[in-house]
Scaffold this active site. Structure first.
Site, PDB file in Angstrom:
ATOM      1  N   SER A  73      36.959  69.979 -68.983  1.00 33.11           N
ATOM      2  CA  SER A  73      36.183  69.858 -67.765  1.00 33.11           C
ATOM      3  C   SER A  73      35.829  68.400 -67.483  1.00 33.11           C
ATOM      4  O   SER A  73      36.123  67.494 -68.268  1.00 33.11           O
ATOM      5  CB  SER A  73      34.912  70.704 -67.869  1.00 33.11           C
ATOM      6  N   ASP A 108      34.027  65.407 -69.996  1.00 33.98           N
ATOM      7  CA  ASP A 108      34.020  65.858 -71.388  1.00 33.98           C
ATOM      8  C   ASP A 108      34.431  64.741 -72.344  1.00 33.98           C
ATOM      9  O   ASP A 108      34.376  64.926 -73.563  1.00 33.98           O
ATOM     10  CB  ASP A 108      34.970  67.055 -71.576  1.00 33.98           C
ATOM     11  N   MET A 168      29.312  64.897 -80.212  1.00 37.44           N
ATOM     12  CA  MET A 168      28.462  65.476 -81.249  1.00 37.44           C
ATOM     13  C   MET A 168      27.261  64.573 -81.543  1.00 37.44           C
ATOM     14  O   MET A 168      26.216  65.053 -82.004  1.00 37.44           O
ATOM     15  CB  MET A 168      29.282  65.710 -82.523  1.00 37.44           C
ATOM     16  N   ASP A 169      27.411  63.277 -81.270  1.00 31.86           N
ATOM     17  CA  ASP A 169      26.297  62.353 -81.505  1.00 31.86           C
ATOM     18  C   ASP A 169      25.105  62.675 -80.602  1.00 31.86           C
ATOM     19  O   ASP A 169      23.960  62.332 -80.932  1.00 31.86           O
ATOM     20  CB  ASP A 169      26.746  60.904 -81.285  1.00 31.86           C
ATOM     21  N   GLY A 193      59.328  77.923 -27.363  1.00 32.19           N
ATOM     22  CA  GLY A 193      58.396  77.268 -26.453  1.00 32.19           C
ATOM     23  C   GLY A 193      57.114  78.079 -26.366  1.00 32.19           C
ATOM     24  O   GLY A 193      57.025  79.197 -26.878  1.00 32.19           O
ATOM     25  N   LEU A 194      56.128  77.528 -25.710  1.00 30.45           N
ATOM     26  CA  LEU A 194      54.836  78.203 -25.574  1.00 30.45           C
ATOM     27  C   LEU A 194      54.952  79.484 -24.765  1.00 30.45           C
ATOM     28  O   LEU A 194      55.911  79.671 -23.992  1.00 30.45           O
ATOM     29  CB  LEU A 194      53.838  77.263 -24.889  1.00 30.45           C
ATOM     30  N   SER A 226      58.234  81.425 -31.705  1.00 29.92           N
ATOM     31  CA  SER A 226      58.604  80.860 -33.015  1.00 29.92           C
ATOM     32  C   SER A 226      57.926  79.508 -33.221  1.00 29.92           C
ATOM     33  O   SER A 226      58.571  78.464 -33.184  1.00 29.92           O
ATOM     34  CB  SER A 226      60.123  80.738 -33.171  1.00 29.92           C
TER      35      SER A 226
END
EC number: 2.7.7.4
Length: 638
Positions: free
Chosen positions: A39, A42, A174-175, A475-476, A549
């Site tokens: 993550s 980390d 871990m420290d 086309g439209l 299309s």
């Protein structure tokens, strides 16, 4: 002169000998490729920086710059910020996160390493997949203060899915928890339950501090309760199953046909699995042609044997057809070839999967067109539940069925990464959108075959005394497609041409009555019409289609179905304002009021053709003139 006899003074020849000896020593060391993942924050970059520092792979000027940068960014206690060695992008240093995959090389007395520092942020999961694709080992980091997080699970699942079997669970920082064994044990217990649920059979846990150096190169006195190896020793001694691929049947994907002159013809590539010797009987797939290996050629001379991992050029005893994308295999146990599969996809694009859209699929050196069906399910990385889904979004992991436009040579990813792993590429943007792993071919792919027919498409066309064609009007809505297409067919009919008109509205009354107007349905609508147009062209007809299309990708998909020179994209170019003013069917009015959703030009995009065969400007040409112009161009081509 006496000084020159001192051992510290060496001639160029002696220095050259030293260099040669050094190179020979390192040349024969084994190579471990590994990744660090987990993550955000980390400590992945810090860990790699520490490994580079402790293995003395940093030049003095780099160290000086690192110390200066560490002071500038205000590292705690003015100590060295090892992450700065790896986070090279300005944005990474500013945000304190990894964005890109950073590859670093280092070596010890026992082994060479290539390490990939992969991003922890969910947004960049795609980069983690890239880094993991060639790794032998994964170091999964966990912040001791946070425990197992969602991204820890996601990266673990992906590492296992991609086939990494050597996993180190590095409980970092871990420290900051006073080197508590209880904290460490609780995290290992939590991760063990998850790992077991996804099939990870074993992993190596270790408590570390990348910042302080605990358990990196030597066992730390701060964790007397930890009796395992330090990280670097584990990396040096972990067993790599380098012979596993060599024990499998021989496979080599052809990358290049090597033909420097008329006296030499060889086929170059990297051996994926197995071994080969001159005299071996081989089979070239998918054609199935057979021959024997006459030579194994390399830059350093011919070999008596080549094994998995080596890049070689093979020469055959016979002149058989073989080209880039083909696979050379041992003759008696060849891999399969199929065109329909089940696969796992890791979606890597911000744009979701378009079900039914055609993508490029790159499998080894093979490149084919592929369509993906709706996912069977997606995986919840937290619970491993299989969830229903209609598409795949960024970072989704799903199981799908896909179909290629021609058979590809493959093996299950679990058996062969080269012939089982693939990527999907968007045809318009050339962006990689997904990484995938093939499971198996579908039964229908093996049971359905092309039936040879005696009457060819040329015979059909000859009987009609014409050349087939597909006139694809786009086309439209309201642009005039249907009006002009109808006029074109009438004029061709009077000229005794054999035609058929497929109109967008008409096919939705029958063939496509089950489809709506979502993006996925529009894609499937055009795919079906394209298949019908192809069949009609095979029958020798001039096929005229009138469909909005709206997407370039689907128009190009249909173009790819039709023989070259027979597909003509006809762009009925009418401005949106003009099409809306006509609004014969009242559709624009409904769309503007919100009563009609997903309407092209209003709340759904229209991608205009970039280089159509015919462009008709309806603001400058009436329908009759437009039809005449289209026919003139069609017959001129024919």
């Amino acid at each position: 002169m006496s000084d020159m006899a001192d051992p510290i003074y060496k001639t160029d020849a002696l220095i050259s000998e030293d260099i040669d000896a050094y190179l020979k020593t390192h040349q024969h060391k084994s190579l471990l490729r590994f990744i660090t993942c987990g993550s955000v924050d980390d400590g992945k970059s810090t860990l790699i920086g520490r490994l580079l520092y402790d293995s003395k792979m940093i030049f003095e000027d780099q160290l000086a710059a690192l110390e200066a940068d560490s002071k500038r960014v205000g590292t705690q206690g003015q100590e060295i910020d090892f992450a700065l060695l790896v986070d090279g992008l300005a944005a990474e240093r500013e945000q304190g996160i990894t964005i890109d995959v950073a590859y670093r090389f280092f070596t010890t007395e026992k082994r060479k390493f290539i390490v990939a520092d992969t991003p922890g942020h969910e947004q960049y999961t795609r980069n983690m997949v890239t880094g993991a694709s060639t790794a032998d080992l994964a170091v999964i980091l966990i912040d001791a203060r946070k425990g197992v997080l969602t991204q820890t699970r996601r990266h673990s699942f992906l590492a296992h899915l991609i086939g990494i079997r050597n996993i180190v669970l590095a409980v970092n920082k871990m420290d900051l928890v006073d080197y508590s064994q209880t904290v460490f044990d609780d995290i290992v217990e939590d991760y063990t339950a998850f790992a077991t649920s996804i099939g990870i059979e074993s992993f190596t846990p270790m408590p570390i501090s990348g910042f302080k150096g605990d358990n990196i190169t030597a066992n730390s006195p701060n964790t007397p309760w930890y009796t395992g190896k330090p990280l670097i020793e584990h990396l040096e001694t972990v067993e790599l199953d380098v012979t596993a691929d060599q024990g499998k049947p021989f496979r080599m994907a052809v990358q290049w046909v090597n033909r420097p002159n008329l006296d030499f013809r060889g086929f170059s590539g990297q051996i994926a699995t197995g071994r080969v010797v001159p005299g071996d009987a081989i089979r070239v797939l998918p054609s199935g042609k057979t021959s024997t290996v006459s030579r194994i050629v390399t830059l350093d001379g011919d070999l008596d044997q080549a094994v998995a991992g080596q890049s070689v050029t093979l020469c055959f005893a016979d002149e058989i057809d073989c080209s880039r994308g083909d696979v050379i295999a041992i003759a008696d146990t060849p891999p399969e070839a199929a065109d329909q599969f089940e696969a796992t996809l890791v979606w890597m694009s911000d744009d979701a999967l378009h079900v039914g859209r055609s993508y490029w699929m790159k499998l080894g050196t093979q490149m084919v067109s592929v369509t993906v069906q709706a996912p069977k399910y997606v995986v919840n990385v937290n619970t491993m539940e299989h969830l229903a889904a209609k598409t795949l979004d960024l970072n989704a992991i799903g199981v799908v069925e896909l179909a290629t436009d021609k058979p590809v040579v493959f093996e299950a990813y679990a058996q062969n990464r080269t012939l089982g792993g693939f990527i999907l590429v968007d045809k318009l943007t050339n962006n990689t959108v997904a990484a995938g792993m093939l499971h198996f071919s579908l039964r229908r792919a093996q049971n359905v075959h092309w039936q040879a027919l005696d009457i060819s498409r040329d015979a059909h066309a000859s009987l009609k005394n014409q050349k087939p064609a597909v006139l694809w009007f786009t086309g439209l809505s309201g642009s005039g497609k249907s009006t002009i297409a109808n006029l074109v067919e009438k004029k061709l009919h009077r000229m005794n041409r054999h035609t058929f008109l497929l109109d967008g509205d008409n096919v939705r009354h029958g063939l496509n009555k089950d489809l709506g107007f979502t993006e996925a349905d529009r894609i499937e609508n055009i795919r079906r019409v394209g298949e019908v147009a192809k069949l009609m062209a095979d029958a020798g007809l001039i096929v005229i289609t009138a469909f909005i299309s709206p997407f370039r990708a689907e128009r190009e998909m249909v173009r790819a179905m039709i023989p070259e020179g027979e597909f003509f994209e006809v762009f009925i170019d009418t401005p949106l304002a003009e099409a809306e003013k006509r609004d014969v069917k009242g559709l624009y009015k409904k769309a503007r009021s919100g009563d009609l959703k997903n309407f092209t030009g209003i709340d759904s995009p229209y991608e205009a053709p970039e280089s159509p065969e015919v462009r008709i400007d309806t603001t400058a040409m009436d329908p009759e003139a437009a039809a005449d112009a289209i026919i003139e161009r069609l017959l001129g081509w024919h």
